[in-house]
Design an enzyme around this catalytic site. Structure first.
Site, PDB file in Angstrom:
ATOM      1  N   LYS A  81       0.528  -0.936   0.108  1.00 26.76           N
ATOM      2  CA  LYS A  81      -0.113   0.116   0.284  1.00 26.76           C
ATOM      3  C   LYS A  81       0.856   1.485   0.622  1.00 26.76           C
ATOM      4  O   LYS A  81       0.321   2.572   0.013  1.00 26.76           O
ATOM      5  CB  LYS A  81      -0.759  -0.057   1.060  1.00 26.76           C
ATOM      6  CG  LYS A  81      -1.556  -1.048   1.704  1.00 26.76           C
ATOM      7  CD  LYS A  81      -3.032  -1.002   2.457  1.00 26.76           C
ATOM      8  CE  LYS A  81      -3.292  -2.121   3.597  1.00 26.76           C
ATOM      9  NZ  LYS A  81      -2.728  -3.243   3.924  1.00 26.76           N
ATOM     10  N   GLY A  82       2.080   0.594   0.593  1.00 26.46           N
ATOM     11  CA  GLY A  82       3.081   2.060   0.474  1.00 26.46           C
ATOM     12  C   GLY A  82       2.841   2.878  -0.501  1.00 26.46           C
ATOM     13  O   GLY A  82       4.040   4.537  -0.645  1.00 26.46           O
ATOM     14  N   GLU A 118       7.653   2.234  -6.543  1.00 24.20           N
ATOM     15  CA  GLU A 118       7.890   1.840  -5.278  1.00 24.20           C
ATOM     16  C   GLU A 118       7.820   2.997  -4.068  1.00 24.20           C
ATOM     17  O   GLU A 118       8.054   4.031  -4.389  1.00 24.20           O
ATOM     18  CB  GLU A 118       8.640   0.711  -4.670  1.00 24.20           C
ATOM     19  CG  GLU A 118       8.573  -0.537  -5.106  1.00 24.20           C
ATOM     20  CD  GLU A 118       8.824  -1.117  -3.615  1.00 24.20           C
ATOM     21  OE1 GLU A 118       8.010  -0.454  -2.767  1.00 24.20           O
ATOM     22  OE2 GLU A 118       8.636  -2.725  -3.308  1.00 24.20           O
ATOM     23  N   ASP A 119       7.557   2.476  -2.744  1.00 26.40           N
ATOM     24  CA  ASP A 119       7.390   4.062  -1.385  1.00 26.40           C
ATOM     25  C   ASP A 119       9.285   3.191  -1.375  1.00 26.40           C
ATOM     26  O   ASP A 119       9.760   4.666  -0.462  1.00 26.40           O
ATOM     27  CB  ASP A 119       6.877   3.028  -0.221  1.00 26.40           C
ATOM     28  CG  ASP A 119       6.691   2.109  -0.464  1.00 26.40           C
ATOM     29  OD1 ASP A 119       7.703   0.773  -0.580  1.00 26.40           O
ATOM     30  OD2 ASP A 119       6.310   1.430   1.244  1.00 26.40           O
ATOM     31  N   ASP A 132      14.539  -1.386   0.115  1.00 31.08           N
ATOM     32  CA  ASP A 132      15.600  -1.205   1.707  1.00 31.08           C
ATOM     33  C   ASP A 132      16.336  -2.751   1.031  1.00 31.08           C
ATOM     34  O   ASP A 132      17.341  -2.514   0.474  1.00 31.08           O
ATOM     35  CB  ASP A 132      14.444  -1.461   2.901  1.00 31.08           C
ATOM     36  CG  ASP A 132      14.238  -1.765   3.877  1.00 31.08           C
ATOM     37  OD1 ASP A 132      15.789  -1.130   4.431  1.00 31.08           O
ATOM     38  OD2 ASP A 132      14.515  -3.136   4.979  1.00 31.08           O
ATOM     39  N   LYS A 158      16.945   3.232   0.400  1.00 31.69           N
ATOM     40  CA  LYS A 158      18.333   3.125   1.972  1.00 31.69           C
ATOM     41  C   LYS A 158      18.659   2.335   0.750  1.00 31.69           C
ATOM     42  O   LYS A 158      19.503   0.671   1.445  1.00 31.69           O
ATOM     43  CB  LYS A 158      18.176   2.279   3.196  1.00 31.69           C
ATOM     44  CG  LYS A 158      16.620   2.990   3.691  1.00 31.69           C
ATOM     45  CD  LYS A 158      16.182   1.813   5.166  1.00 31.69           C
ATOM     46  CE  LYS A 158      15.138   2.839   5.740  1.00 31.69           C
ATOM     47  NZ  LYS A 158      14.384   1.551   6.111  1.00 31.69           N
ATOM     48  N   PHE A 169      14.055   4.024  10.233  1.00 30.87           N
ATOM     49  CA  PHE A 169      13.028   3.281  10.446  1.00 30.87           C
ATOM     50  C   PHE A 169      11.804   4.637   9.807  1.00 30.87           C
ATOM     51  O   PHE A 169      12.036   5.196  10.902  1.00 30.87           O
ATOM     52  CB  PHE A 169      12.684   2.197  11.183  1.00 30.87           C
ATOM     53  CG  PHE A 169      11.226   1.601  10.270  1.00 30.87           C
ATOM     54  CD1 PHE A 169      11.147   0.492   9.288  1.00 30.87           C
ATOM     55  CD2 PHE A 169       9.908   1.765  11.191  1.00 30.87           C
ATOM     56  CE1 PHE A 169      10.331  -0.202   9.190  1.00 30.87           C
ATOM     57  CE2 PHE A 169       8.720   1.354  10.490  1.00 30.87           C
ATOM     58  CZ  PHE A 169       8.867   0.340   9.107  1.00 30.87           C
ATOM     59  N   ASP A 175       4.492   3.212   6.040  1.00 33.19           N
ATOM     60  CA  ASP A 175       3.831   2.481   7.759  1.00 33.19           C
ATOM     61  C   ASP A 175       4.728   2.125   9.101  1.00 33.19           C
ATOM     62  O   ASP A 175       5.296   1.282   8.104  1.00 33.19           O
ATOM     63  CB  ASP A 175       2.590   1.911   8.081  1.00 33.19           C
ATOM     64  CG  ASP A 175       3.149   0.404   7.198  1.00 33.19           C
ATOM     65  OD1 ASP A 175       3.417   0.125   6.003  1.00 33.19           O
ATOM     66  OD2 ASP A 175       2.335  -0.773   8.024  1.00 33.19           O
ATOM     67  N   ARG A 210       0.886   6.547   7.385  1.00 30.52           N
ATOM     68  CA  ARG A 210       1.172   5.994   6.192  1.00 30.52           C
ATOM     69  C   ARG A 210       0.656   7.749   5.429  1.00 30.52           C
ATOM     70  O   ARG A 210       1.200   8.226   4.603  1.00 30.52           O
ATOM     71  CB  ARG A 210       0.031   5.129   5.028  1.00 30.52           C
ATOM     72  CG  ARG A 210       0.336   4.033   5.448  1.00 30.52           C
ATOM     73  CD  ARG A 210      -0.558   3.299   4.581  1.00 30.52           C
ATOM     74  NE  ARG A 210      -0.519   1.957   5.199  1.00 30.52           N
ATOM     75  CZ  ARG A 210       0.650   1.253   4.445  1.00 30.52           C
ATOM     76  NH1 ARG A 210       1.766   1.377   3.812  1.00 30.52           N
ATOM     77  NH2 ARG A 210       0.736  -0.914   5.219  1.00 30.52           N
TER      78      ARG A 210
HETATM   79  P1  IMP Z   1      12.740  -4.710   0.952  1.00 31.89           P
HETATM   80  O1  IMP Z   1      12.592  -6.862   0.251  1.00 31.89           O
HETATM   81  O2  IMP Z   1      13.893  -5.176   2.314  1.00 31.89           O
HETATM   82  O3  IMP Z   1      13.547  -3.855   0.362  1.00 31.89           O
HETATM   83  O4  IMP Z   1      11.638  -3.996   1.702  1.00 31.89           O
HETATM   84  C1  IMP Z   1      11.306  -3.221   1.075  1.00 31.89           C
HETATM   85  C2  IMP Z   1       9.360  -2.592   1.566  1.00 31.89           C
HETATM   86  O5  IMP Z   1      10.118  -2.807   3.212  1.00 31.89           O
HETATM   87  C3  IMP Z   1       8.971  -1.729   1.595  1.00 31.89           C
HETATM   88  O6  IMP Z   1       8.239  -1.367  -0.029  1.00 31.89           O
HETATM   89  C4  IMP Z   1       8.271  -1.427   2.467  1.00 31.89           C
HETATM   90  O7  IMP Z   1       6.925  -1.472   2.296  1.00 31.89           O
HETATM   91  C5  IMP Z   1       9.206  -1.804   3.519  1.00 31.89           C
HETATM   92  N1  IMP Z   1       9.866  -1.176   4.111  1.00 31.89           N
HETATM   93  C6  IMP Z   1      11.701  -1.173   3.956  1.00 31.89           C
HETATM   94  N2  IMP Z   1      12.172  -0.189   4.966  1.00 31.89           N
HETATM   95  C7  IMP Z   1      11.327   0.768   6.077  1.00 31.89           C
HETATM   96  C8  IMP Z   1      11.248   1.745   6.264  1.00 31.89           C
HETATM   97  O8  IMP Z   1      11.787   2.166   6.759  1.00 31.89           O
HETATM   98  N3  IMP Z   1       9.519   1.666   6.838  1.00 31.89           N
HETATM   99  C9  IMP Z   1       8.053   1.723   6.816  1.00 31.89           C
HETATM  100  N4  IMP Z   1       8.577   0.010   5.509  1.00 31.89           N
HETATM  101  C10 IMP Z   1       9.850   0.356   5.100  1.00 31.89           C
HETATM  102 MG    MG Z   2       6.746  -1.522  -0.133  1.00 26.83          MG
END
Ligand code: IMP
Ligand code: MG
Length: 178
Positions: free
Chosen positions: A41-42, A97-98, A101, A129, A150, A157, A163
């Site tokens: 949803k981000g 994408e939001d 990470d 990040k 974070f 969220d 959000r």
């Molecule tokens: P990844 O698979 O580790 O790259 O995670 C990506 C997803 O994790 C993002 O689309 C977010 O939904 C969530 N996420 C990662 N870091 C954060 C943060 O700092 N705040 C909120 N959601 C996060």
């Molecule tokens: Mg996401």
């Protein structure tokens, strides 16, 4: 929960940057239709603001994948919670994408969508990040690189809350969760 949110990127900064990225995208996709895929949803707040500022034809679809539970650490496995409504074959796809990470979610998503034969497949993210990356994934456009903290707001969220903050902030008492 009585978490305090410290502003990291103001609403004005986010909006100005989205405007600039929208202009770059409009140049890149000049004469084409961009099929934006929002990662729920981000990505919703970002996609809406980006789409509003783009001057090329835009169509949209939504996909929900989950790699996170109520905590803050990526599980490494991605589940398709809601698939796209429309086929993407032959379309110019822009994944919205939001935040990127570890990169696991995006990697799984780009692999999945890449197999559906789009004309092109690119990623735009509001936040990145880079210090947290464990999987190599190509991100064509990123609005802001942020440190390993974070963050919440502008679609992001913590436990489904925050959000709707119009800025990006750091959740201050979240350290013990990581
Ligand atoms: P990844 O698979 O580790 O790259 O995670 C990506 C997803 O994790 C993002 O689309 C977010 O939904 C969530 N996420 C990662 N870091 C954060 C943060 O700092 N705040 C909120 N959601 C996060
Ligand atoms: Mg996401």
């Amino acid at each position: 929960m009585s978490s305090k949110v410290k502003v990291l990127i103001t609403e004005e900064e986010v909006d100005a940057k989205i405007g600039r990225i929208a202009r770059e995208l409009s140049k890149e996709y000049a004469g084409k239709t961009v099929h934006m895929i929002c990662v729920l949803k981000g990505g919703v707040f970002f996609m809406v603001e980006l789409a509003k500022r783009m001057s090329v034809d835009v169509t949209m679809d939504f996909m929900d994948v989950s790699s996170y539970g109520a905590g803050t650490e990526s599980s490494g496995t991605v589940k398709v919670v809601k698939d796209l409504d429309e086929p993407i074959e032959g379309k110019d796809i822009l994944i919205v994408e939001d935040i990127v990470d570890s990169g696991r979610t995006l990697k799984a998503l780009t692999n999945l969508l890449g197999h559906r034969n789009p004309a092109s497949l690119k990623v735009v993210t509001l936040l990145d990040k880079p210090d947290r990356r464990v999987v190599d994934v190509e991100v064509a456009y990123s609005c802001f690189n942020i440190p390993d903290e974070f963050v919440v707001g502008y679609g992001l969220d913590y436990d489904q809350k925050y959000r709707n903050l119009p800025y990006i902030g750091v959740l201050e008492n979240n350290k013990e969760e990581r």
